[in-house]
Design a protein around this motif. Structure first.
Motif, PDB file in Angstrom:
ATOM      1  N   ILE A 112      -3.184   0.995  18.186  1.00  0.00           N
ATOM      2  CA  ILE A 112      -2.621   1.370  16.882  1.00  0.00           C
ATOM      3  C   ILE A 112      -3.662   1.024  15.819  1.00  0.00           C
ATOM      4  O   ILE A 112      -3.968  -0.143  15.587  1.00  0.00           O
ATOM      5  CB  ILE A 112      -1.310   0.599  16.601  1.00  0.00           C
ATOM      6  CG1 ILE A 112      -0.331   0.748  17.776  1.00  0.00           C
ATOM      7  CG2 ILE A 112      -0.683   1.098  15.308  1.00  0.00           C
ATOM      8  CD1 ILE A 112       0.105   2.148  18.047  1.00  0.00           C
TER       9      ILE A 112
ATOM     10  N   SER B   2     -10.626   4.652   9.444  1.00  0.00           N
ATOM     11  CA  SER B   2      -9.986   3.531  10.131  1.00  0.00           C
ATOM     12  C   SER B   2     -10.690   2.211   9.801  1.00  0.00           C
ATOM     13  O   SER B   2     -11.834   2.177   9.341  1.00  0.00           O
ATOM     14  CB  SER B   2      -9.999   3.753  11.640  1.00  0.00           C
ATOM     15  OG  SER B   2     -11.305   3.593  12.153  1.00  0.00           O
TER      16      SER B   2
ATOM     17  N   HIS C  29       4.378  -2.794  18.927  1.00  0.00           N
ATOM     18  CA  HIS C  29       4.005  -2.728  17.512  1.00  0.00           C
ATOM     19  C   HIS C  29       4.174  -4.090  16.843  1.00  0.00           C
ATOM     20  O   HIS C  29       5.191  -4.765  17.001  1.00  0.00           O
ATOM     21  CB  HIS C  29       4.861  -1.686  16.799  1.00  0.00           C
ATOM     22  CG  HIS C  29       4.420  -1.413  15.399  1.00  0.00           C
ATOM     23  ND1 HIS C  29       3.294  -0.673  15.119  1.00  0.00           N
ATOM     24  CD2 HIS C  29       4.921  -1.814  14.201  1.00  0.00           C
ATOM     25  CE1 HIS C  29       3.135  -0.608  13.798  1.00  0.00           C
ATOM     26  NE2 HIS C  29       4.108  -1.290  13.229  1.00  0.00           N
TER      27      HIS C  29
ATOM     28  N   ILE D 257      -1.827   1.485   6.419  1.00  0.00           N
ATOM     29  CA  ILE D 257      -1.012   2.352   7.277  1.00  0.00           C
ATOM     30  C   ILE D 257      -1.420   2.118   8.714  1.00  0.00           C
ATOM     31  O   ILE D 257      -2.608   2.104   9.047  1.00  0.00           O
ATOM     32  CB  ILE D 257      -1.221   3.846   6.905  1.00  0.00           C
ATOM     33  CG1 ILE D 257      -0.799   4.105   5.463  1.00  0.00           C
ATOM     34  CG2 ILE D 257      -0.457   4.754   7.846  1.00  0.00           C
ATOM     35  CD1 ILE D 257      -1.140   5.484   4.959  1.00  0.00           C
ATOM     36  N   TRP D 258      -0.431   1.937   9.586  1.00  0.00           N
ATOM     37  CA  TRP D 258      -0.682   1.775  11.035  1.00  0.00           C
ATOM     38  C   TRP D 258      -0.299   3.080  11.734  1.00  0.00           C
ATOM     39  O   TRP D 258       0.795   3.596  11.547  1.00  0.00           O
ATOM     40  CB  TRP D 258       0.151   0.643  11.618  1.00  0.00           C
ATOM     41  CG  TRP D 258      -0.175  -0.719  11.086  1.00  0.00           C
ATOM     42  CD1 TRP D 258       0.143  -1.229   9.850  1.00  0.00           C
ATOM     43  CD2 TRP D 258      -0.881  -1.766  11.759  1.00  0.00           C
ATOM     44  NE1 TRP D 258      -0.314  -2.494   9.708  1.00  0.00           N
ATOM     45  CE2 TRP D 258      -0.948  -2.876  10.878  1.00  0.00           C
ATOM     46  CE3 TRP D 258      -1.450  -1.887  13.036  1.00  0.00           C
ATOM     47  CZ2 TRP D 258      -1.553  -4.059  11.211  1.00  0.00           C
ATOM     48  CZ3 TRP D 258      -2.053  -3.082  13.377  1.00  0.00           C
ATOM     49  CH2 TRP D 258      -2.111  -4.153  12.470  1.00  0.00           C
ATOM     50  N   LYS D 259      -1.235   3.614  12.524  1.00  0.00           N
ATOM     51  CA  LYS D 259      -0.888   4.833  13.269  1.00  0.00           C
ATOM     52  C   LYS D 259      -1.795   5.000  14.482  1.00  0.00           C
ATOM     53  O   LYS D 259      -2.848   4.401  14.572  1.00  0.00           O
ATOM     54  CB  LYS D 259      -0.966   6.065  12.383  1.00  0.00           C
ATOM     55  CG  LYS D 259      -2.326   6.343  11.760  1.00  0.00           C
ATOM     56  CD  LYS D 259      -2.273   7.571  10.882  1.00  0.00           C
ATOM     57  CE  LYS D 259      -3.613   7.847  10.208  1.00  0.00           C
ATOM     58  NZ  LYS D 259      -3.619   9.046   9.373  1.00  0.00           N
TER      59      LYS D 259
ATOM     60  N   LYS E 128      -5.528   0.794  12.051  1.00  0.00           N
ATOM     61  CA  LYS E 128      -5.179   0.477  10.664  1.00  0.00           C
ATOM     62  C   LYS E 128      -6.014   1.335   9.722  1.00  0.00           C
ATOM     63  O   LYS E 128      -7.234   1.439   9.892  1.00  0.00           O
ATOM     64  CB  LYS E 128      -5.440  -1.006  10.375  1.00  0.00           C
ATOM     65  CG  LYS E 128      -4.506  -1.948  11.091  1.00  0.00           C
ATOM     66  CD  LYS E 128      -4.679  -3.383  10.615  1.00  0.00           C
ATOM     67  CE  LYS E 128      -5.969  -3.988  11.113  1.00  0.00           C
ATOM     68  NZ  LYS E 128      -6.061  -5.436  10.771  1.00  0.00           N
ATOM     69  N   TYR E 129      -5.339   1.930   8.736  1.00  0.00           N
ATOM     70  CA  TYR E 129      -6.004   2.765   7.745  1.00  0.00           C
ATOM     71  C   TYR E 129      -5.639   2.256   6.348  1.00  0.00           C
ATOM     72  O   TYR E 129      -4.514   2.472   5.880  1.00  0.00           O
ATOM     73  CB  TYR E 129      -5.575   4.227   7.884  1.00  0.00           C
ATOM     74  CG  TYR E 129      -6.023   4.872   9.164  1.00  0.00           C
ATOM     75  CD1 TYR E 129      -7.184   5.641   9.217  1.00  0.00           C
ATOM     76  CD2 TYR E 129      -5.286   4.713  10.336  1.00  0.00           C
ATOM     77  CE1 TYR E 129      -7.600   6.244  10.392  1.00  0.00           C
ATOM     78  CE2 TYR E 129      -5.694   5.307  11.523  1.00  0.00           C
ATOM     79  CZ  TYR E 129      -6.850   6.063  11.538  1.00  0.00           C
ATOM     80  OH  TYR E 129      -7.247   6.649  12.719  1.00  0.00           O
TER      81      TYR E 129
END
Length: 402
Positions: free
Chosen positions: A349, A372, A313, A400-402, A351-352
């Motif tokens: 991962i 995304s 990460h 937000i990273w998910k 990005k949003y």
């Protein structure tokens, strides 16, 4: 699809021609096969059942109007879910004024499984076996003659055993032979979007072009694990929705896998990396696949493992390449990412962006936290660099990273 409902607590029947009975949660065996008939003297009855008495007289009496339905529901798959059983049938009425007392012989071959079992895969088998029995009845009154019931019971026993054990069955009666096979239906894959990247499975890459349909032939040369759907559509000069439908079909049949867009600004995380070391066949396949120049000394497993293990990460692919210089070790970092995603050693991962202000612009309306970064780039036609800079300057946008 048509539905029929009885009083509260009663059975629910659905009729379809294409598998509308399959809302259940588990795959289950066939528990019973029976033949329901309408007898001119006895009325509704089960004339043959394997195993015997699996469907009790009380249950059959409660649902016989659905097993032997009105003519509009004949010659189509009919499923009844009641009293902890699900019954898949194909009701039939054969007209003949000379053979039958009331000018018609009505029957329904039924497969029974558990009420929560998925039953859609049995519908084509029930229909095919029913049509076989129709032919036998028209040729020799095979179903309507009482002295043939033992032969019918033997057929049911064979079908029940073989379909449950091997998912295939062969029935031979005189000169007539029928082959039955259960084909498992997969759920539809998720919709294909413009930013998704299709990857053709390696063992299908050498399939001759003429073996594919016309749309696949057009787009296949552009499916390389790098090009996203929108680019493939533009390069192949094929309408985007047609490309999406084609790729979704290829995903359904396990021919194509969908990957995220490969960018050097991407962040990846390792997972299940031990499998690369534990399997010699997998590690050798990886060494060959990721080699920048396959005719030279293949990269070592240690170098490849080091590259994957560096993915964590907050660390971009660009930063890893700058530190480890994979090309100096005959490693193509793009192929390494593709191989890692394909075999689930790594995951991207995403990005949003989320807009937290009050009056969003046209572009900020896409910053919902549900779309995304890759999808935004595709929809706007802007480069990742442009969008990143725009987001960095905007104090009303959080990522937000998910």
């Amino acid at each position: 699809m048509m539905h029929a409902h009885t009083n509260e607590g009663g059975p629910v029947a659905s009729s379809s021609t294409g598998g509308g009975s399959g809302s259940a949660s588990t795959e289950g065996k066939i528990r019973c096969i029976f033949l329901g008939e309408f007898d001119t003297t006895a009325g509704f009855k089960i004339s043959c059942q394997v195993p015997e008495n699996y469907i009790s007289k009380e249950v059959f009496d409660a649902i016989n109007v659905y097993i032997i339905p009105k003519p509009p529901l004949q010659r189509c798959n009919l499923t009844v879910n009641v009293m902890d059983v699900k019954i898949v049938g194909y009701p039939v009425g054969i007209q003949d004024q000379q053979k039958y007392t009331r000018n018609e012989f009505i029957f329904n071959l039924c497969f029974v499984c558990d009420s929560r079992s998925r039953s859609v895969q049995y519908e084509p088998v029930v229909k095919k076996l029913s049509e076989y029995l129709i032919m036998m009845e028209e040729e020799s009154c095979f179903l309507s003659r009482e002295d043939d019931k033992l032969r019918l019971q033997h057929i049911f026993e064979t079908v029940l055993r073989d379909l449950n054990e091997r998912k295939v069955a062969t029935i031979v009666e005189g000169d007539n032979t029928i082959y039955l096979k259960i084909v498992m239906h997969k759920p539809d894959p998720p919709p294909v979007k413009d930013h998704m990247v299709p990857l053709l499975l390696a063992n299908l890459r050498d399939t001759p072009l003429e073996n594919w349909d016309l749309t696949t032939q057009q787009i296949l040369p552009y499916i390389n694990g790098i090009n996203h759907v929108a680019r493939i559509a533009a390069e192949a000069d094929v309408e985007t929705d047609l490309v999406k439908s084609c790729i979704q079909n290829l995903v359904y049949y396990g021919v194509v896998q969908l990957l995220p867009i490969l960018k050097y600004s991407n962040v990846y995380m390792t997972q299940n990396l031990k499998h690369l070391i534990q399997s010699a066949a997998l590690s050798n396949a990886c060494r060959k696949y990721v080699a920048l120049q396959p005719d030279k000394l293949l990269p070592s497993v240690q170098r490849i493992f080091q590259f994957y293990a560096s993915m964590t990460h907050g660390v971009t692919l660009r930063a890893i390449c700058q530190r480890l210089c994979p090309q100096h070790h005959n490693i193509d970092e793009r192929k390494m990412v593709i191989f890692g995603l394909q075999h689930k050693f790594i995951r991207c991962i995403h990005k949003y962006p989320v807009f937290t202000g009050s009056v969003p612009s046209a572009r900020q309306k896409m910053y919902t936290g549900l779309i995304s970064f890759d999808e935004i780039c595709c929809k706007t036609g802007l480069s990742p660099y442009t969008i990143e800079k725009d987001i960095e300057k905007d104090t009303n946008v959080t990522v937000i990273w998910k």
